[in-house]
Write an enzyme that holds these catalytic residues in place. Structure first.
Site, PDB file in Angstrom:
ATOM      1  N   THR A 202       0.565  -0.934   0.169  1.00 52.69           N
ATOM      2  CA  THR A 202      -0.069  -0.302   0.022  1.00 52.69           C
ATOM      3  C   THR A 202       0.768   2.006  -0.026  1.00 52.69           C
ATOM      4  O   THR A 202      -0.116   2.746  -0.198  1.00 52.69           O
ATOM      5  CB  THR A 202      -1.046  -0.120   1.376  1.00 52.69           C
TER       6      THR A 202
ATOM      7  N   VAL B 213       5.974   2.381  -3.021  1.00 54.98           N
ATOM      8  CA  VAL B 213       7.260   1.282  -3.593  1.00 54.98           C
ATOM      9  C   VAL B 213       6.281   0.559  -3.744  1.00 54.98           C
ATOM     10  O   VAL B 213       6.272   0.111  -5.172  1.00 54.98           O
ATOM     11  CB  VAL B 213       8.215   1.482  -2.690  1.00 54.98           C
TER      12      VAL B 213
ATOM     13  N   ARG C  39      -2.764  -2.157   9.778  1.00 52.56           N
ATOM     14  CA  ARG C  39      -3.397  -1.334   9.930  1.00 52.56           C
ATOM     15  C   ARG C  39      -4.045  -1.197   8.799  1.00 52.56           C
ATOM     16  O   ARG C  39      -4.832  -0.673   8.464  1.00 52.56           O
ATOM     17  CB  ARG C  39      -2.462   0.082  10.166  1.00 52.56           C
ATOM     18  N   SER C  40      -3.124  -1.586   7.681  1.00 55.36           N
ATOM     19  CA  SER C  40      -3.603  -1.465   6.157  1.00 55.36           C
ATOM     20  C   SER C  40      -4.098  -2.712   5.203  1.00 55.36           C
ATOM     21  O   SER C  40      -4.844  -3.481   4.486  1.00 55.36           O
ATOM     22  CB  SER C  40      -2.883  -1.706   4.948  1.00 55.36           C
TER      23      SER C  40
ATOM     24  N   ARG D 230      22.284  -4.412   3.094  1.00 51.78           N
ATOM     25  CA  ARG D 230      22.777  -4.249   1.818  1.00 51.78           C
ATOM     26  C   ARG D 230      24.399  -4.044   2.106  1.00 51.78           C
ATOM     27  O   ARG D 230      24.927  -4.362   1.199  1.00 51.78           O
ATOM     28  CB  ARG D 230      22.336  -2.380   1.403  1.00 51.78           C
TER      29      ARG D 230
ATOM     30  N   CYS E 144      18.567   4.649  -3.459  1.00 54.08           N
ATOM     31  CA  CYS E 144      18.188   4.800  -4.612  1.00 54.08           C
ATOM     32  C   CYS E 144      19.514   6.426  -5.439  1.00 54.08           C
ATOM     33  O   CYS E 144      19.313   6.227  -6.456  1.00 54.08           O
ATOM     34  CB  CYS E 144      16.769   6.200  -4.363  1.00 54.08           C
TER      35      CYS E 144
ATOM     36  N   ARG F 116      18.531  17.462   0.367  1.00 56.96           N
ATOM     37  CA  ARG F 116      17.389  17.640  -0.098  1.00 56.96           C
ATOM     38  C   ARG F 116      16.819  19.010  -0.610  1.00 56.96           C
ATOM     39  O   ARG F 116      16.957  20.078  -0.586  1.00 56.96           O
ATOM     40  CB  ARG F 116      16.159  17.588   1.483  1.00 56.96           C
TER      41      ARG F 116
ATOM     42  N   HIS G  57      15.152  12.001  -8.226  1.00 56.78           N
ATOM     43  CA  HIS G  57      16.268  13.211  -8.148  1.00 56.78           C
ATOM     44  C   HIS G  57      17.377  13.343  -8.820  1.00 56.78           C
ATOM     45  O   HIS G  57      16.878  13.022 -10.008  1.00 56.78           O
ATOM     46  CB  HIS G  57      17.431  11.997  -7.205  1.00 56.78           C
TER      47      HIS G  57
END
Length: 344
Positions: A13, A16, A41-42, A100, A129, A242, A249
């Protein structure tokens, strides 16, 4: 695998997760079955995928029984559920930072190091990203001549902070237009004690500062690049910022190669590299911009020019959709590669 894979999406939900669903349809991604998972919750929400309605289920360890590939949208839940899914026989492709830098977990950009996929032990990590967008531009250059040094400044959209980051940008801009005060709550990070307005502003901090005064986001770019490129000797200096852009980006990159390269060589290499798009015609004011790369698959590269001082230096400007290639698409491409090479 001769049969179609049984697929699970964790975080279905979120931004991504929703991008996974869009890409299933766009890329005609075939599966034998699909399970959509999210938080309690979803759970119970209905989502349409490829013309069929699915009910979102609460993610639990047993959710991954009889699953071949699990696409994880990211978040702290990966640390708990990824090992559980792998233990049940699923191959997890994870978007969080949890695994990672684990030496047992491949960190993969399919256009760059697909051979690492075969080394997995149940979990494959998707890079950050910013790292993906940078390396999609730099790998074709590296293939011409090894890169010795990278100096990169990122201009990262608020969507990197999730839906809440986008909402805060819009709400701040609306409040500013009305002359109203708005108390920021999200950026640079919701977990920090102090927050700054992003509308009409730039924030030179993404994530927390580490002991070396670089942020966690900046050091991800350093460490992940070394791992993906299998070259720990590349000197990398990052600054992550940011910016008040909703999605996609951008990065300003200086690279120093071992051998001098011409602009023409670099342009040809990028033009020929799958997943990169050459967008470079300064005479006609054509160069990569976030508005143009949002919702696009390829990473756009332009403003390619020789450095004014170093004969081995090249400067370039890059933009790419971090929700798409920077997250969901890269993850799905790993799954597609595994299916195509009978690795599931």
């Amino acid at each position: 695998m001769s049969k179609l894979p049984r697929v699970a999406v964790l975080g279905a939900t979120g931004a991504v997760g929703q991008e996974f669903i869009r890409l299933f349809e766009e890329r005609n991604f075939q599966f034998a079955s699909l399970k959509l998972l999210a938080s309690k919750r979803s759970a119970g929400k209905k989502l349409m995928v490829c013309g069929k309605e699915y009910t979102v289920e609460e993610a639990k360890p047993e959710s991954f029984e009889n699953i071949d590939v699990a696409l994880f949208a990211g978040g702290s839940i990966s640390k708990t559920l990824a090992p559980e899914a792998a233990k049940r026989g699923a191959v997890v492709i994870d978007n969080s930072s949890t695994f990672r830098m684990d030496p047992e977990v491949p960190l993969v950009i399919p256009e760059i190091n697909p051979e690492d996929i075969a080394k997995h032990k149940g979990i494959i990590a998707n890079p950050n990203c910013s790292t993906i967008i940078m390396l999609m531009a730099l790998k074709p250059i590296y293939d011409l001549s090894r890169i010795k040094r990278i100096v990169v400044s990122t201009y990262q959209a608020v969507s990197g902070a999730g839906k809440e980051g986008i909402d805060e940008l819009y709400e701040e801009a609306a409040a500013f237009a009305k002359g109203e005060n708005y108390e920021p709550k999200i950026l640079p990070s919701a977990s920090l004690p102090k927050h700054y307005q992003i509308a009409y502003n730039l924030i030179p901090q993404i994530d927390i500062f580490l002991d070396n005064d670089y942020t966690k986001e900046e050091m991800k770019m350093v460490n992940e690049t070394h791992k993906i490129m299998h070259d720990a000797e590349i000197g990398i200096t990052p600054t992550a910022v940011r910016v008040p852009v909703a999605r996609s980006h951008a990065e300003s990159i200086y690279v120093e190669t071992e051998e001098p390269l011409t602009v023409e060589q670099v342009k040809k290499a990028i033009e020929d590299f799958e997943g990169a798009e050459l967008v470079d015609d300064v005479k006609n004011m054509i160069y990569p911009m976030p508005l143009d790369t949002s919702d696009k698959t390829d990473v756009a590269v332009g403003r390619i020019r020789k450095d004014l001082v170093n004969p081995n230096g090249i400067n370039l400007w890059v933009s790419g959709d971090q929700i798409r290639k920077g997250a969901a698409l890269n993850t799905l491409q790993i799954a597609e590669y595994m299916i195509a090479h009978d690795m599931l």
